[in-house]
Design a protein around this motif. Structure first.
Motif, PDB file in Angstrom:
ATOM      1  N   LEU A   1       2.715   3.737  -3.695  1.00  0.00           N
ATOM      2  CA  LEU A   1       1.921   4.867  -3.208  1.00  0.00           C
ATOM      3  C   LEU A   1       0.659   4.410  -2.483  1.00  0.00           C
ATOM      4  CD1 LEU A   1       2.121   7.134  -6.405  1.00  0.00           C
ATOM      5  CD2 LEU A   1       3.498   7.336  -4.327  1.00  0.00           C
ATOM      6  N   LYS A   2       0.194   3.194  -2.834  1.00  0.00           N
ATOM      7  CA  LYS A   2      -1.024   2.621  -2.241  1.00  0.00           C
ATOM      8  C   LYS A   2      -2.219   3.567  -2.401  1.00  0.00           C
ATOM      9  CE  LYS A   2       1.465  -0.252   1.120  1.00  0.00           C
ATOM     10  NZ  LYS A   2       1.524  -1.368   0.183  1.00  0.00           N
ATOM     11  N   LYS A   3      -2.358   4.136  -3.585  1.00  0.00           N
ATOM     12  CA  LYS A   3      -3.503   4.980  -3.905  1.00  0.00           C
ATOM     13  C   LYS A   3      -4.540   4.158  -4.660  1.00  0.00           C
ATOM     14  CE  LYS A   3      -1.519   8.657  -2.224  1.00  0.00           C
ATOM     15  NZ  LYS A   3      -1.997   9.254  -0.954  1.00  0.00           N
ATOM     16  N   LYS A   4      -5.799   4.322  -4.280  1.00  0.00           N
ATOM     17  CA  LYS A   4      -6.843   3.462  -4.843  1.00  0.00           C
ATOM     18  C   LYS A   4      -7.496   4.064  -6.090  1.00  0.00           C
ATOM     19  CE  LYS A   4     -10.872   0.726  -3.564  1.00  0.00           C
ATOM     20  NZ  LYS A   4     -11.808   0.331  -2.485  1.00  0.00           N
TER      21      LYS A   4
ATOM     22  N   PHE B   1      -0.328   0.309 -18.348  1.00  0.00           N
ATOM     23  CA  PHE B   1      -0.381   0.802 -16.970  1.00  0.00           C
ATOM     24  C   PHE B   1      -1.542   0.157 -16.209  1.00  0.00           C
ATOM     25  CE2 PHE B   1      -1.658   3.839 -13.656  1.00  0.00           C
ATOM     26  CZ  PHE B   1      -0.452   3.946 -12.979  1.00  0.00           C
ATOM     27  N   LYS B   2      -2.707   0.107 -16.832  1.00  0.00           N
ATOM     28  CA  LYS B   2      -3.870  -0.504 -16.170  1.00  0.00           C
ATOM     29  C   LYS B   2      -3.597  -1.975 -15.842  1.00  0.00           C
ATOM     30  CE  LYS B   2      -7.596   2.337 -18.096  1.00  0.00           C
ATOM     31  NZ  LYS B   2      -8.764   2.337 -19.015  1.00  0.00           N
ATOM     32  N   THR B   3      -3.065  -2.700 -16.793  1.00  0.00           N
ATOM     33  CA  THR B   3      -2.802  -4.130 -16.600  1.00  0.00           C
ATOM     34  C   THR B   3      -1.777  -4.362 -15.490  1.00  0.00           C
ATOM     35  OG1 THR B   3      -3.290  -4.614 -18.916  1.00  0.00           O
ATOM     36  CG2 THR B   3      -1.969  -6.232 -17.722  1.00  0.00           C
ATOM     37  N   LEU B   4      -0.659  -3.634 -15.552  1.00  0.00           N
ATOM     38  CA  LEU B   4       0.421  -3.874 -14.597  1.00  0.00           C
ATOM     39  C   LEU B   4       0.080  -3.374 -13.196  1.00  0.00           C
ATOM     40  CD1 LEU B   4       3.513  -3.022 -16.843  1.00  0.00           C
ATOM     41  CD2 LEU B   4       2.742  -5.274 -16.098  1.00  0.00           C
ATOM     42  N   LEU B   5      -0.635  -2.255 -13.101  1.00  0.00           N
ATOM     43  CA  LEU B   5      -1.003  -1.764 -11.767  1.00  0.00           C
ATOM     44  C   LEU B   5      -2.052  -2.663 -11.129  1.00  0.00           C
ATOM     45  CD1 LEU B   5      -0.407   0.380  -9.674  1.00  0.00           C
ATOM     46  CD2 LEU B   5      -2.257   1.772 -10.631  1.00  0.00           C
ATOM     47  N   LYS B   6      -2.971  -3.182 -11.937  1.00  0.00           N
ATOM     48  CA  LYS B   6      -3.981  -4.127 -11.426  1.00  0.00           C
ATOM     49  C   LYS B   6      -3.314  -5.386 -10.886  1.00  0.00           C
ATOM     50  CE  LYS B   6      -8.500  -3.029 -12.022  1.00  0.00           C
ATOM     51  NZ  LYS B   6      -9.526  -3.254 -10.978  1.00  0.00           N
ATOM     52  N   GLN B   7      -2.278  -5.836 -11.575  1.00  0.00           N
ATOM     53  CA  GLN B   7      -1.561  -7.020 -11.103  1.00  0.00           C
ATOM     54  C   GLN B   7      -0.880  -6.740  -9.763  1.00  0.00           C
ATOM     55  OE1 GLN B   7       1.157  -8.045 -14.268  1.00  0.00           O
ATOM     56  NE2 GLN B   7      -0.467  -8.756 -15.642  1.00  0.00           N
ATOM     57  N   ALA B   8      -0.315  -5.543  -9.626  1.00  0.00           N
ATOM     58  CA  ALA B   8       0.401  -5.191  -8.398  1.00  0.00           C
ATOM     59  C   ALA B   8      -0.544  -4.779  -7.273  1.00  0.00           C
ATOM     60  CB  ALA B   8       1.382  -4.049  -8.689  1.00  0.00           C
ATOM     61  N   GLN B   9      -1.699  -4.236  -7.642  1.00  0.00           N
ATOM     62  CA  GLN B   9      -2.644  -3.707  -6.652  1.00  0.00           C
ATOM     63  C   GLN B   9      -4.076  -3.991  -7.131  1.00  0.00           C
ATOM     64  OE1 GLN B   9      -1.929   0.454  -5.860  1.00  0.00           O
ATOM     65  NE2 GLN B   9      -3.880   0.720  -4.782  1.00  0.00           N
ATOM     66  N   PRO B  10      -4.591  -5.165  -6.848  1.00  0.00           N
ATOM     67  CA  PRO B  10      -5.881  -5.593  -7.412  1.00  0.00           C
ATOM     68  C   PRO B  10      -7.064  -4.691  -7.081  1.00  0.00           C
ATOM     69  CG  PRO B  10      -4.681  -7.468  -6.542  1.00  0.00           C
ATOM     70  CD  PRO B  10      -3.928  -6.260  -6.111  1.00  0.00           C
TER      71      PRO B  10
END
Length: 404
Positions: A165-168, A187-196
């Motif tokens: 989604l590329k939402k910040k 969710f926080k950990t995995l999304l941060k890894q995928a989208q710093p």
């Protein structure tokens, strides 16, 4: 009555008692008793279909001759959604009913209580539904296995779609107990890894079953997020969706939501069901494999109703226990624990394996978007994500899980 007649009567009474006791023992030996513990009164939306699922499996197994030449009997008890009651009921089932093993659990906190009970008392326990990672990681033990995908696995199944989604700016809402807390942490950990560059701009954590939906939706709207991660379910989800619809919260934001695609939670919303959310769920109406069609047809015939996700879980849980007993050739807890390590089971949606390294099954998740059809919510554009692809590396699991 003379002395001779009295003695003869006494002998007849003793003989009759021995015969009755022997018959009772023989009857007990012809039956394998299984204890089942769940929060039926507290979480009926999921657990009434779940009970039907294991009842259907039980009838199928007994109609085919049972297991190891014995009929199965399931003795179910309600734990009121309370960890203390879960343990009390487990004690009662073991001591009074003499069950051979335990299965069930719904809420993560009751599941953890039963996991600890299994460890302390060396009783085999199949956690059918509780999602917390701790059951197979930090609190994992020799005697406990788990069927449903863990919280981490469910989150991992949607994070890839969330990152696309590329939402910040993300807002988060979840029930404030073990399941919700661990879902958000993953969710926080995995999304941060995928989208710093992601930012978490708001967080709402109402108590389970006690959401103030107006206040929660307003707080999320005030944060002006680009996207929302939701882990609410059951009545809390319904209130959140209705209030969010009323306030237009979802009009301009993407929503990624665990469990929302399960009919238990989507069906009650009818035409108020959320649209175009990314969800995990169970689109029973569109899974067309022969194995699944057979399951649906049998369920409809037996209950004059359509299956829910709970139905699938209940059915697969009892069938897993049957497969484990057959492999072990016994209901001994140690032999069952050994048999479940690497056990392969055919479920209506997939072939699964109970992993030796963490006792987690490889049952996966259906991930798709929500939509409306004929005035009710459905899942569209879904795919099945194999649970084996959602696991942490073995080295990471080993760090998290104590030695059995």
């Amino acid at each position: 009555m003379n002395h001779f007649n009295f003695q003869r009567g006494l002998l007849w009474a003793c003989a009759a008692t021995i015969v009755n006791l022997s018959a009772g023992a023989a009857q007990a030996q012809d039956t394998i008793k299984i204890g089942e513990i769940n929060s039926y009164k507290a979480q009926p939306a999921f657990l009434e279909p779940y009970r039907r699922g294991w009842e259907m499996a039980l009838d199928e197994v007994n109609a085919a001759g049972g297991v190891l030449g014995k009929k199965l009997e399931v003795i179910a008890r309600d734990d009121n959604g309370n960890p203390g009651d879960s343990v009390r009921v487990a004690e009662e089932l073991m001591a009074r009913e003499r069950v051979a093993l335990l299965f069930g659990g719904f809420l993560s906190n009751t599941g953890l209580a039963l996991t600890d009970y299994a460890k302390q008392h060396k009783v085999f326990f199949l956690a059918a539904e509780p999602l917390t990672d701790k059951i197979v990681w930090q609190n994992g033990n020799k005697y406990t296995y788990r069927l449903r995908p863990s919280t981490y696995m469910l989150v991992a199944s949607v994070v890839k779609e969330a990152a696309k989604l590329k939402k910040k700016r993300w807002a988060i809402v979840y029930p404030n107990y073990e399941y919700g807390q661990s879902a958000v942490a993953s969710f926080k950990t995995l999304l941060k890894q995928a989208q710093p560059d992601v930012e978490f701009v708001a967080e709402q954590a109402p108590p389970l079953g006690k959401i103030d939906a107006g206040a929660v939706t307003q707080a999320l709207a005030d944060a002006k997020p680009d996207a929302i991660f939701n882990a609410l379910f059951a009545a809390d989800l319904g209130k959140f969706v209705r209030e969010g619809n009323t306030r237009g919260l979802f009009d301009q934001v993407e929503v990624v939501s665990l469990l929302t695609g399960e009919p238990e939670y989507l069906d009650p919303l009818k035409n108020e069901a959320p649209q175009n959310w990314i969800v995990t769920g169970y689109p029973w109406y569109a899974i067309n494999t022969p194995e699944h069609k057979k399951f649906v047809d049998a369920y409809r015939k037996k209950f004059n109703d359509t299956p829910r996700n709970g139905s699938l879980v209940g059915y697969s849980a009892l069938m897993s226990i049957v497969a484990g007993i057959k492999k072990a050739g016994s209901t001994d807890a140690d032999k069952l624990a050994a048999a479940f390590s690497g056990l392969k089971v055919e479920t209506p949606v997939a072939s699964i394996v109970y992993r030796p390294q963490d006792h987690q099954s490889t049952l996966g998740a259906f991930v798709g978007r929500t939509g409306l059809k004929d005035g009710r919510g459905i899942m569209t554009s879904f795919s099945y994500v194999d649970g084996a692809s959602l696991q942490l590396p073995d080295a990471e699991v080993k760090k998290l899980r104590p030695a059995d």
